[in-house]
Design an enzyme around this catalytic site. Structure first.
Site, PDB file in Angstrom:
ATOM      1  N   SER A   1       0.829  -1.221   0.000  1.00 56.13           N
ATOM      2  CA  SER A   1       0.000   0.000   0.000  1.00 56.13           C
ATOM      3  C   SER A   1       0.854   1.258   0.000  1.00 56.13           C
ATOM      4  O   SER A   1       0.377   2.328  -0.366  1.00 56.13           O
ATOM      5  CB  SER A   1      -0.878   0.067   1.237  1.00 56.13           C
ATOM      6  OG  SER A   1      -1.759  -0.981   1.258  1.00 56.13           O
TER       7      SER A   1
ATOM      8  N   PRO B   1      -0.379  -2.431   8.456  1.00 55.22           N
ATOM      9  CA  PRO B   1       0.880  -2.553   9.214  1.00 55.22           C
ATOM     10  C   PRO B   1       1.821  -1.350   9.082  1.00 55.22           C
ATOM     11  O   PRO B   1       2.836  -1.293   9.765  1.00 55.22           O
ATOM     12  CB  PRO B   1       1.523  -3.804   8.614  1.00 55.22           C
ATOM     13  CG  PRO B   1       1.019  -3.824   7.195  1.00 55.22           C
ATOM     14  CD  PRO B   1      -0.373  -3.249   7.234  1.00 55.22           C
TER      15      PRO B   1
ATOM     16  N   GLY C   1       2.369   0.821   5.782  1.00 57.80           N
ATOM     17  CA  GLY C   1       2.891   1.256   4.471  1.00 57.80           C
ATOM     18  C   GLY C   1       2.779   2.756   4.245  1.00 57.80           C
ATOM     19  O   GLY C   1       3.706   3.392   3.729  1.00 57.80           O
TER      20      GLY C   1
ATOM     21  N   ASP D   1      -4.771   2.434  14.792  1.00 58.76           N
ATOM     22  CA  ASP D   1      -5.274   1.158  14.263  1.00 58.76           C
ATOM     23  C   ASP D   1      -5.252   0.145  15.397  1.00 58.76           C
ATOM     24  O   ASP D   1      -4.301   0.135  16.195  1.00 58.76           O
ATOM     25  CB  ASP D   1      -4.385   0.672  13.097  1.00 58.76           C
ATOM     26  CG  ASP D   1      -5.102  -0.327  12.194  1.00 58.76           C
ATOM     27  OD1 ASP D   1      -5.638  -1.321  12.720  1.00 58.76           O
ATOM     28  OD2 ASP D   1      -5.130  -0.101  10.977  1.00 58.76           O
TER      29      ASP D   1
ATOM     30  N   ASP E   1     -10.307   3.480  17.784  1.00 59.15           N
ATOM     31  CA  ASP E   1     -11.215   3.582  16.637  1.00 59.15           C
ATOM     32  C   ASP E   1     -10.886   4.863  15.869  1.00 59.15           C
ATOM     33  O   ASP E   1     -10.956   5.964  16.427  1.00 59.15           O
ATOM     34  CB  ASP E   1     -12.661   3.606  17.153  1.00 59.15           C
ATOM     35  CG  ASP E   1     -13.673   3.721  16.012  1.00 59.15           C
ATOM     36  OD1 ASP E   1     -13.250   3.854  14.843  1.00 59.15           O
ATOM     37  OD2 ASP E   1     -14.879   3.678  16.300  1.00 59.15           O
TER      38      ASP E   1
ATOM     39  N   ASP F   1      -6.682   5.242   5.303  1.00 52.98           N
ATOM     40  CA  ASP F   1      -6.855   4.098   4.397  1.00 52.98           C
ATOM     41  C   ASP F   1      -7.761   3.057   5.058  1.00 52.98           C
ATOM     42  O   ASP F   1      -7.596   1.862   4.840  1.00 52.98           O
ATOM     43  CB  ASP F   1      -5.454   3.514   4.097  1.00 52.98           C
ATOM     44  CG  ASP F   1      -5.442   2.500   2.978  1.00 52.98           C
ATOM     45  OD1 ASP F   1      -6.367   2.516   2.150  1.00 52.98           O
ATOM     46  OD2 ASP F   1      -4.498   1.681   2.932  1.00 52.98           O
TER      47      ASP F   1
ATOM     48  N   LYS G   1     -13.140   3.274  -0.590  1.00 54.29           N
ATOM     49  CA  LYS G   1     -13.383   1.950  -1.182  1.00 54.29           C
ATOM     50  C   LYS G   1     -14.791   2.000  -1.779  1.00 54.29           C
ATOM     51  O   LYS G   1     -15.770   2.181  -1.042  1.00 54.29           O
ATOM     52  CB  LYS G   1     -13.306   0.846  -0.127  1.00 54.29           C
ATOM     53  CG  LYS G   1     -12.194   1.011   0.911  1.00 54.29           C
ATOM     54  CD  LYS G   1     -10.809   0.723   0.364  1.00 54.29           C
ATOM     55  CE  LYS G   1      -9.736   1.076   1.384  1.00 54.29           C
ATOM     56  NZ  LYS G   1      -8.371   1.043   0.868  1.00 54.29           N
TER      57      LYS G   1
HETATM   58  C1  SAM Z   1      -6.030  -1.375   3.947  1.00 53.31           C
HETATM   59  S1  SAM Z   1      -5.522  -1.515   5.596  1.00 53.31           S
HETATM   60  C2  SAM Z   1      -4.401  -0.181   5.771  1.00 53.31           C
HETATM   61  C3  SAM Z   1      -3.054  -0.436   5.165  1.00 53.31           C
HETATM   62  C4  SAM Z   1      -2.077   0.654   5.496  1.00 53.31           C
HETATM   63  N1  SAM Z   1      -2.475   1.933   4.873  1.00 53.31           N
HETATM   64  C5  SAM Z   1      -0.698   0.326   5.016  1.00 53.31           C
HETATM   65  O1  SAM Z   1      -0.196   1.014   4.128  1.00 53.31           O
HETATM   66  O2  SAM Z   1      -0.079  -0.623   5.536  1.00 53.31           O
HETATM   67  C6  SAM Z   1      -6.894  -0.957   6.467  1.00 53.31           C
HETATM   68  C7  SAM Z   1      -6.680  -0.836   7.958  1.00 53.31           C
HETATM   69  O3  SAM Z   1      -7.766  -0.089   8.486  1.00 53.31           O
HETATM   70  C8  SAM Z   1      -7.973  -0.531   9.786  1.00 53.31           C
HETATM   71  N2  SAM Z   1      -9.307  -0.091  10.228  1.00 53.31           N
HETATM   72  C9  SAM Z   1     -10.518  -0.397   9.714  1.00 53.31           C
HETATM   73  N3  SAM Z   1     -11.493   0.222  10.427  1.00 53.31           N
HETATM   74  C10 SAM Z   1     -10.870   0.930  11.386  1.00 53.31           C
HETATM   75  C11 SAM Z   1     -11.317   1.789  12.426  1.00 53.31           C
HETATM   76  N4  SAM Z   1     -12.613   2.027  12.613  1.00 53.31           N
HETATM   77  N5  SAM Z   1     -10.390   2.351  13.215  1.00 53.31           N
HETATM   78  C12 SAM Z   1      -9.087   2.134  13.041  1.00 53.31           C
HETATM   79  N6  SAM Z   1      -8.605   1.342  12.062  1.00 53.31           N
HETATM   80  C13 SAM Z   1      -9.482   0.740  11.267  1.00 53.31           C
HETATM   81  C14 SAM Z   1      -7.793  -2.040   9.709  1.00 53.31           C
HETATM   82  O4  SAM Z   1      -7.462  -2.572  10.979  1.00 53.31           O
HETATM   83  C15 SAM Z   1      -6.648  -2.158   8.700  1.00 53.31           C
HETATM   84  O5  SAM Z   1      -5.409  -2.299   9.362  1.00 53.31           O
END
Ligand code: SAM
Length: 354
Positions: free
Chosen positions: A188, A221, A223, A239, A259, A275, A304
Protein backbone atom coordinates in the site's frame (compact mmCIF):
# COMPACT_ATOMS: atom_id res chain seq x y z
CA UNK A 1 -12.55 9.47 -39.17
CA UNK A 2 -15.29 10.33 -36.69
CA UNK A 3 -14.16 12.80 -33.99
CA UNK A 4 -13.53 11.06 -30.69
CA UNK A 5 -11.60 11.07 -27.43
CA UNK A 6 -9.54 8.10 -26.36
CA UNK A 7 -9.67 7.44 -22.62
CA UNK A 8 -7.50 4.89 -20.82
CA UNK A 9 -8.72 3.46 -17.53
CA UNK A 10 -8.21 0.59 -15.15
CA UNK A 11 -9.44 -2.61 -16.88
CA UNK A 12 -12.91 -3.33 -15.51
CA UNK A 13 -13.73 0.37 -15.00
CA UNK A 14 -14.83 1.15 -18.56
CA UNK A 15 -18.42 1.76 -17.38
CA UNK A 16 -17.33 4.25 -14.72
CA UNK A 17 -15.01 5.96 -17.20
CA UNK A 18 -17.86 6.33 -19.68
CA UNK A 19 -20.32 7.53 -17.01
CA UNK A 20 -17.82 10.17 -15.92
CA UNK A 21 -16.91 11.50 -19.38
CA UNK A 22 -20.60 11.52 -20.34
CA UNK A 23 -21.48 13.57 -17.23
CA UNK A 24 -18.51 15.94 -17.60
CA UNK A 25 -19.24 16.39 -21.32
CA UNK A 26 -22.88 17.22 -20.54
CA UNK A 27 -21.80 19.83 -17.93
CA UNK A 28 -19.60 21.41 -20.62
CA UNK A 29 -22.36 21.33 -23.24
CA UNK A 30 -21.21 18.29 -25.27
CA UNK A 31 -22.53 14.81 -25.83
CA UNK A 32 -21.17 11.52 -27.07
CA UNK A 33 -21.29 7.75 -26.81
CA UNK A 34 -19.04 4.70 -26.73
CA UNK A 35 -19.30 1.00 -27.42
CA UNK A 36 -17.78 -0.68 -24.38
CA UNK A 37 -15.42 -3.63 -24.42
CA UNK A 38 -15.36 -5.10 -20.92
CA UNK A 39 -11.93 -5.29 -19.24
CA UNK A 40 -10.17 -3.65 -22.19
CA UNK A 41 -8.87 -0.67 -20.20
CA UNK A 42 -9.94 1.92 -22.77
CA UNK A 43 -12.97 3.61 -24.28
CA UNK A 44 -13.36 5.53 -27.49
CA UNK A 45 -15.84 8.33 -26.78
CA UNK A 46 -17.41 9.37 -30.06
CA UNK A 47 -18.21 13.06 -29.83
CA UNK A 48 -18.78 15.51 -32.70
CA UNK A 49 -17.09 18.30 -30.70
CA UNK A 50 -14.27 16.14 -29.28
CA UNK A 51 -11.58 18.82 -29.73
CA UNK A 52 -13.60 21.53 -27.97
CA UNK A 53 -14.48 19.10 -25.17
CA UNK A 54 -10.83 18.13 -24.74
CA UNK A 55 -9.78 21.80 -24.54
CA UNK A 56 -12.23 22.36 -21.68
CA UNK A 57 -11.43 19.15 -19.74
CA UNK A 58 -9.90 19.05 -16.26
CA UNK A 59 -8.29 15.80 -15.00
CA UNK A 60 -10.83 13.00 -14.70
CA UNK A 61 -11.15 10.54 -11.83
CA UNK A 62 -11.56 7.25 -13.70
CA UNK A 63 -9.44 8.06 -16.78
CA UNK A 64 -5.70 7.50 -16.51
CA UNK A 65 -5.10 9.41 -19.70
CA UNK A 66 -7.21 11.12 -22.35
CA UNK A 67 -6.50 12.69 -25.74
CA UNK A 68 -8.41 13.50 -28.92
CA UNK A 69 -8.01 11.41 -32.07
CA UNK A 70 -6.59 13.10 -35.17
CA UNK A 71 -6.43 10.21 -37.60
CA UNK A 72 -6.84 6.45 -37.74
CA UNK A 73 -5.30 3.86 -40.02
CA UNK A 74 -6.57 0.33 -40.55
CA UNK A 75 -4.58 -2.39 -42.33
CA UNK A 76 -1.08 -1.14 -41.51
CA UNK A 77 1.22 -3.29 -43.67
CA UNK A 78 3.53 -5.41 -41.49
CA UNK A 79 6.42 -4.68 -43.87
CA UNK A 80 6.21 -0.90 -43.37
CA UNK A 81 3.93 0.58 -40.77
CA UNK A 82 5.86 3.85 -40.63
CA UNK A 83 5.18 5.30 -44.09
CA UNK A 84 1.36 5.30 -43.70
CA UNK A 85 1.71 6.99 -40.28
CA UNK A 86 3.93 9.77 -41.70
CA UNK A 87 1.54 10.17 -44.63
CA UNK A 88 -1.49 10.42 -42.31
CA UNK A 89 0.24 13.15 -40.30
CA UNK A 90 0.95 15.12 -43.48
CA UNK A 91 -2.66 14.75 -44.62
CA UNK A 92 -4.02 15.82 -41.23
CA UNK A 93 -1.53 18.51 -40.16
CA UNK A 94 0.12 19.66 -43.40
CA UNK A 95 3.87 20.13 -43.60
CA UNK A 96 4.30 23.30 -41.49
CA UNK A 97 2.94 22.14 -38.11
CA UNK A 98 5.28 22.63 -35.12
CA UNK A 99 7.25 19.55 -34.10
CA UNK A 100 5.90 17.40 -31.25
CA UNK A 101 7.75 17.40 -27.94
CA UNK A 102 7.45 13.65 -27.39
CA UNK A 103 6.09 10.43 -28.85
CA UNK A 104 4.10 7.83 -26.92
CA UNK A 105 3.07 4.47 -28.34
CA UNK A 106 0.05 3.53 -26.22
CA UNK A 107 -1.92 0.32 -25.86
CA UNK A 108 -4.72 -0.90 -23.67
CA UNK A 109 -3.76 -2.57 -20.40
CA UNK A 110 -6.30 -5.42 -20.47
CA UNK A 111 -5.06 -9.04 -20.65
CA UNK A 112 -6.17 -9.37 -24.28
CA UNK A 113 -3.73 -6.62 -25.25
CA UNK A 114 -0.47 -8.00 -23.85
CA UNK A 115 0.99 -9.00 -27.24
CA UNK A 116 0.06 -5.60 -28.70
CA UNK A 117 1.71 -3.87 -25.73
CA UNK A 118 4.94 -5.80 -26.42
CA UNK A 119 4.77 -4.81 -30.08
CA UNK A 120 4.19 -1.11 -29.24
CA UNK A 121 7.06 -1.15 -26.74
CA UNK A 122 9.43 -2.11 -29.56
CA UNK A 123 7.83 -0.11 -32.36
CA UNK A 124 8.22 3.20 -30.51
CA UNK A 125 11.97 3.26 -31.29
CA UNK A 126 11.91 3.10 -35.13
CA UNK A 127 8.83 5.35 -35.23
CA UNK A 128 10.61 7.94 -33.07
CA UNK A 129 13.62 7.88 -35.41
CA UNK A 130 11.42 8.28 -38.48
CA UNK A 131 9.46 11.18 -36.96
CA UNK A 132 12.70 12.95 -36.05
CA UNK A 133 14.12 12.48 -39.55
CA UNK A 134 10.86 13.85 -40.92
CA UNK A 135 11.03 16.93 -38.64
CA UNK A 136 7.80 15.92 -36.88
CA UNK A 137 9.47 15.33 -33.53
CA UNK A 138 12.01 17.50 -31.69
CA UNK A 139 15.53 16.06 -31.57
CA UNK A 140 15.36 16.26 -27.77
CA UNK A 141 12.20 15.46 -25.79
CA UNK A 142 10.37 18.52 -24.44
CA UNK A 143 7.58 17.65 -22.00
CA UNK A 144 6.18 21.18 -22.17
CA UNK A 145 5.16 20.77 -25.82
CA UNK A 146 2.18 18.73 -27.10
CA UNK A 147 3.06 15.08 -27.60
CA UNK A 148 2.04 12.73 -30.39
CA UNK A 149 0.26 9.57 -29.27
CA UNK A 150 -0.07 6.44 -31.36
CA UNK A 151 -2.57 4.01 -29.83
CA UNK A 152 -2.55 0.50 -31.25
CA UNK A 153 -5.81 -1.45 -30.85
CA UNK A 154 -3.70 -4.18 -32.48
CA UNK A 155 -0.48 -4.19 -34.49
CA UNK A 156 -2.29 -3.56 -37.80
CA UNK A 157 -4.32 -0.54 -36.65
CA UNK A 158 -3.34 2.78 -35.16
CA UNK A 159 -5.18 5.80 -33.77
CA UNK A 160 -3.13 9.00 -33.77
CA UNK A 161 -3.72 11.95 -31.49
CA UNK A 162 -2.10 14.96 -29.84
CA UNK A 163 -2.25 15.75 -26.14
CA UNK A 164 -2.13 18.86 -23.97
CA UNK A 165 0.84 18.80 -21.58
CA UNK A 166 -1.25 20.04 -18.63
CA UNK A 167 -3.59 17.04 -18.92
CA UNK A 168 -0.80 14.49 -19.40
CA UNK A 169 -0.43 11.98 -16.57
CA UNK A 170 2.73 11.82 -14.46
CA UNK A 171 3.68 8.50 -16.17
CA UNK A 172 2.93 7.34 -19.76
CA UNK A 173 -0.64 5.99 -19.94
CA UNK A 174 -0.96 6.77 -16.22
CA UNK A 175 0.87 3.55 -15.36
CA UNK A 176 2.87 4.55 -12.29
CA UNK A 177 6.44 3.28 -12.44
CA UNK A 178 7.33 3.00 -8.77
CA UNK A 179 9.62 0.46 -7.17
CA UNK A 180 8.45 -1.25 -4.01
CA UNK A 181 10.90 -0.21 -1.27
CA UNK A 182 12.29 -3.36 0.39
CA UNK A 183 11.88 -1.98 3.92
CA UNK A 184 8.24 -0.84 3.53
CA UNK A 185 5.76 -2.91 5.57
CA UNK A 186 3.12 -3.25 2.82
CA UNK A 187 2.56 -2.69 -0.87
CA UNK A 188 0.00 0.00 0.00
CA UNK A 189 2.99 2.28 0.48
CA UNK A 190 3.11 2.72 -3.31
CA UNK A 191 -0.44 4.09 -3.27
CA UNK A 192 0.50 7.00 -1.01
CA UNK A 193 3.72 7.68 -2.93
CA UNK A 194 1.74 7.78 -6.18
CA UNK A 195 -0.90 10.01 -4.54
CA UNK A 196 1.74 12.53 -3.45
CA UNK A 197 3.26 12.64 -6.94
CA UNK A 198 -0.10 12.97 -8.68
CA UNK A 199 -1.67 15.50 -6.30
CA UNK A 200 1.35 17.59 -5.27
CA UNK A 201 3.34 17.33 -8.51
CA UNK A 202 6.99 16.47 -9.20
CA UNK A 203 8.20 18.71 -6.34
CA UNK A 204 6.19 16.69 -3.78
CA UNK A 205 9.24 15.90 -1.66
CA UNK A 206 10.00 19.61 -1.24
CA UNK A 207 6.34 20.30 -0.46
CA UNK A 208 6.55 17.80 2.38
CA UNK A 209 9.95 18.93 3.62
CA UNK A 210 8.62 21.66 5.94
CA UNK A 211 5.92 19.42 7.40
CA UNK A 212 6.49 17.85 10.80
CA UNK A 213 3.42 15.91 11.89
CA UNK A 214 0.84 13.52 10.48
CA UNK A 215 -1.94 11.23 11.58
CA UNK A 216 -2.56 7.94 9.78
CA UNK A 217 -6.03 6.46 10.41
CA UNK A 218 -6.21 2.73 9.66
CA UNK A 219 -2.42 2.61 9.61
CA UNK A 220 -1.49 -1.05 10.17
CA UNK A 221 0.88 -2.55 9.21
CA UNK A 222 2.34 0.81 8.22
CA UNK A 223 2.89 1.26 4.47
CA UNK A 224 1.48 4.79 4.44
CA UNK A 225 3.12 5.68 7.76
CA UNK A 226 6.43 4.48 6.27
CA UNK A 227 6.19 7.10 3.47
CA UNK A 228 5.64 9.88 6.02
CA UNK A 229 8.42 8.64 8.31
CA UNK A 230 10.77 8.59 5.27
CA UNK A 231 10.04 12.30 4.79
CA UNK A 232 10.97 12.99 8.42
CA UNK A 233 7.47 13.41 9.86
CA UNK A 234 6.29 12.18 13.24
CA UNK A 235 3.20 10.03 12.76
CA UNK A 236 0.33 9.17 15.10
CA UNK A 237 -0.73 5.78 13.72
CA UNK A 238 -4.27 4.81 14.69
CA UNK A 239 -5.27 1.16 14.26
CA UNK A 240 -6.22 -1.76 16.47
CA UNK A 241 -3.96 -3.95 14.34
CA UNK A 242 -0.20 -4.35 14.91
CA UNK A 243 2.30 -1.93 13.37
CA UNK A 244 5.54 -3.10 11.77
CA UNK A 245 8.34 -3.44 14.37
CA UNK A 246 11.08 -1.79 12.30
CA UNK A 247 8.85 1.22 11.69
CA UNK A 248 8.13 1.54 15.42
CA UNK A 249 11.87 1.32 16.13
CA UNK A 250 12.45 4.59 14.22
CA UNK A 251 10.97 6.43 17.20
CA UNK A 252 8.94 8.58 14.78
CA UNK A 253 5.67 6.68 15.25
CA UNK A 254 3.19 6.69 18.14
CA UNK A 255 0.77 3.79 17.85
CA UNK A 256 -2.75 4.29 19.22
CA UNK A 257 -4.96 1.23 19.42
CA UNK A 258 -8.24 3.06 18.91
CA UNK A 259 -11.21 3.58 16.64
CA UNK A 260 -10.18 5.85 13.78
CA UNK A 261 -13.63 7.42 13.71
CA UNK A 262 -13.38 8.60 17.34
CA UNK A 263 -9.69 9.31 17.93
CA UNK A 264 -8.76 13.01 18.11
CA UNK A 265 -5.30 14.64 18.09
CA UNK A 266 -4.03 16.71 21.01
CA UNK A 267 -2.53 19.28 18.61
CA UNK A 268 -3.29 20.16 14.97
CA UNK A 269 -1.15 18.26 12.45
CA UNK A 270 0.15 19.01 8.96
CA UNK A 271 -1.26 15.88 7.32
CA UNK A 272 -4.14 13.51 7.79
CA UNK A 273 -4.01 10.29 5.79
CA UNK A 274 -6.62 7.56 5.95
CA UNK A 275 -6.86 4.10 4.40
CA UNK A 276 -9.58 2.58 6.60
CA UNK A 277 -11.68 -0.07 4.88
CA UNK A 278 -15.07 1.40 5.66
CA UNK A 279 -18.12 2.88 3.97
CA UNK A 280 -16.81 5.63 1.69
CA UNK A 281 -19.43 8.21 2.73
CA UNK A 282 -18.53 7.67 6.39
CA UNK A 283 -14.82 8.11 5.70
CA UNK A 284 -15.45 11.30 3.71
CA UNK A 285 -17.58 12.78 6.52
CA UNK A 286 -14.82 12.06 9.03
CA UNK A 287 -12.21 13.73 6.82
CA UNK A 288 -14.45 16.80 6.63
CA UNK A 289 -14.82 16.78 10.44
CA UNK A 290 -11.03 16.89 10.77
CA UNK A 291 -10.46 19.65 8.25
CA UNK A 292 -13.34 21.81 9.47
CA UNK A 293 -12.18 21.45 13.07
CA UNK A 294 -8.69 22.55 11.97
CA UNK A 295 -7.12 19.30 13.31
CA UNK A 296 -5.24 18.86 10.00
CA UNK A 297 -4.25 21.22 7.19
CA UNK A 298 -4.76 18.72 4.39
CA UNK A 299 -5.80 15.14 3.85
CA UNK A 300 -5.14 12.25 1.50
CA UNK A 301 -7.67 9.47 1.84
CA UNK A 302 -8.91 6.42 0.12
CA UNK A 303 -12.55 5.62 -0.63
CA UNK A 304 -13.38 1.95 -1.18
CA UNK A 305 -16.17 2.03 -3.75
CA UNK A 306 -19.11 -0.40 -3.71
CA UNK A 307 -19.22 -3.03 -6.49
CA UNK A 308 -22.29 -1.45 -8.03
CA UNK A 309 -22.87 2.24 -8.67
CA UNK A 310 -19.22 3.19 -8.24
CA UNK A 311 -19.57 6.32 -10.32
CA UNK A 312 -22.79 7.37 -8.56
CA UNK A 313 -21.17 6.78 -5.16
CA UNK A 314 -18.29 9.12 -6.01
CA UNK A 315 -20.68 11.70 -7.51
CA UNK A 316 -22.78 11.73 -4.32
CA UNK A 317 -19.71 12.10 -2.11
CA UNK A 318 -18.41 14.96 -4.25
CA UNK A 319 -21.78 16.70 -3.89
CA UNK A 320 -21.71 16.15 -0.14
CA UNK A 321 -18.21 17.67 0.10
CA UNK A 322 -19.39 20.70 -1.88
CA UNK A 323 -22.43 21.01 0.37
CA UNK A 324 -20.44 20.87 3.61
CA UNK A 325 -17.75 23.22 2.35
CA UNK A 326 -20.12 25.71 0.70
CA UNK A 327 -18.71 29.22 1.07
CA UNK A 328 -15.22 27.88 1.90
CA UNK A 329 -12.19 27.84 -0.37
CA UNK A 330 -10.80 24.38 -0.83
CA UNK A 331 -8.75 22.23 -3.16
CA UNK A 332 -10.17 18.83 -4.05
CA UNK A 333 -8.47 16.34 -6.34
CA UNK A 334 -9.65 12.78 -6.89
CA UNK A 335 -8.17 9.99 -8.96
CA UNK A 336 -8.32 6.28 -9.37
CA UNK A 337 -4.59 5.81 -9.04
CA UNK A 338 -2.67 3.07 -10.83
CA UNK A 339 -2.12 1.36 -7.46
CA UNK A 340 -5.80 1.73 -6.49
CA UNK A 341 -8.06 -1.27 -7.02
CA UNK A 342 -11.80 -1.00 -6.28
CA UNK A 343 -11.17 2.44 -4.84
CA UNK A 344 -10.26 6.04 -5.51
CA UNK A 345 -7.92 8.41 -3.68
CA UNK A 346 -8.63 12.02 -2.77
CA UNK A 347 -6.62 15.07 -1.77
CA UNK A 348 -8.58 17.71 0.15
CA UNK A 349 -7.27 20.93 1.70
CA UNK A 350 -9.09 23.95 3.08
CA UNK A 351 -7.39 27.02 1.70
CA UNK A 352 -9.06 29.69 3.82
CA UNK A 353 -7.92 28.48 7.23
CA UNK A 354 -6.73 31.33 9.48
C1 SAM B 1 -6.03 -1.37 3.95
S1 SAM B 1 -5.52 -1.52 5.60
C2 SAM B 1 -4.40 -0.18 5.77
C3 SAM B 1 -3.05 -0.44 5.17
C4 SAM B 1 -2.08 0.65 5.50
N1 SAM B 1 -2.48 1.93 4.87
C5 SAM B 1 -0.70 0.33 5.02
O1 SAM B 1 -0.20 1.01 4.13
O2 SAM B 1 -0.08 -0.62 5.54
C6 SAM B 1 -6.89 -0.96 6.47
C7 SAM B 1 -6.68 -0.84 7.96
O3 SAM B 1 -7.77 -0.09 8.49
C8 SAM B 1 -7.97 -0.53 9.79
N2 SAM B 1 -9.31 -0.09 10.23
C9 SAM B 1 -10.52 -0.40 9.71
N3 SAM B 1 -11.49 0.22 10.43
C10 SAM B 1 -10.87 0.93 11.39
C11 SAM B 1 -11.32 1.79 12.43
N4 SAM B 1 -12.61 2.03 12.61
N5 SAM B 1 -10.39 2.35 13.21
C12 SAM B 1 -9.09 2.13 13.04
N6 SAM B 1 -8.61 1.34 12.06
C13 SAM B 1 -9.48 0.74 11.27
C14 SAM B 1 -7.79 -2.04 9.71
O4 SAM B 1 -7.46 -2.57 10.98
C15 SAM B 1 -6.65 -2.16 8.70
O5 SAM B 1 -5.41 -2.30 9.36
Amino acid sequence: MSPALLLLCRPGFEKECLAEITAVAAELGHSGWARLEADSGFIRFECASALALYDALAPLVFARDVWPLLAEIDNLPAADRIAPILAALTTTLGTEAPAFGQLFCDTAEGDAYRATARFAGKFVHPLRQALRSDGRLLAKDDAKRPALHAFFPDSSRVWLGVDRPTLRPAWPMGVARLKFPASAPSRSTLKLEEAFQVFLGPAWRERLSDDRTAVDLGAAPGGWTWQLVKRGLHVDAVDNGPMNDELMATGQVSHHRADGFRWQPEHPVDWLVCDMVEQPARVAERMLDWLEAGWARQAVFNLKLPMKQRWACWRDIRERIAERLAGRQYELQARQLYFDREEITLYLALEDRP
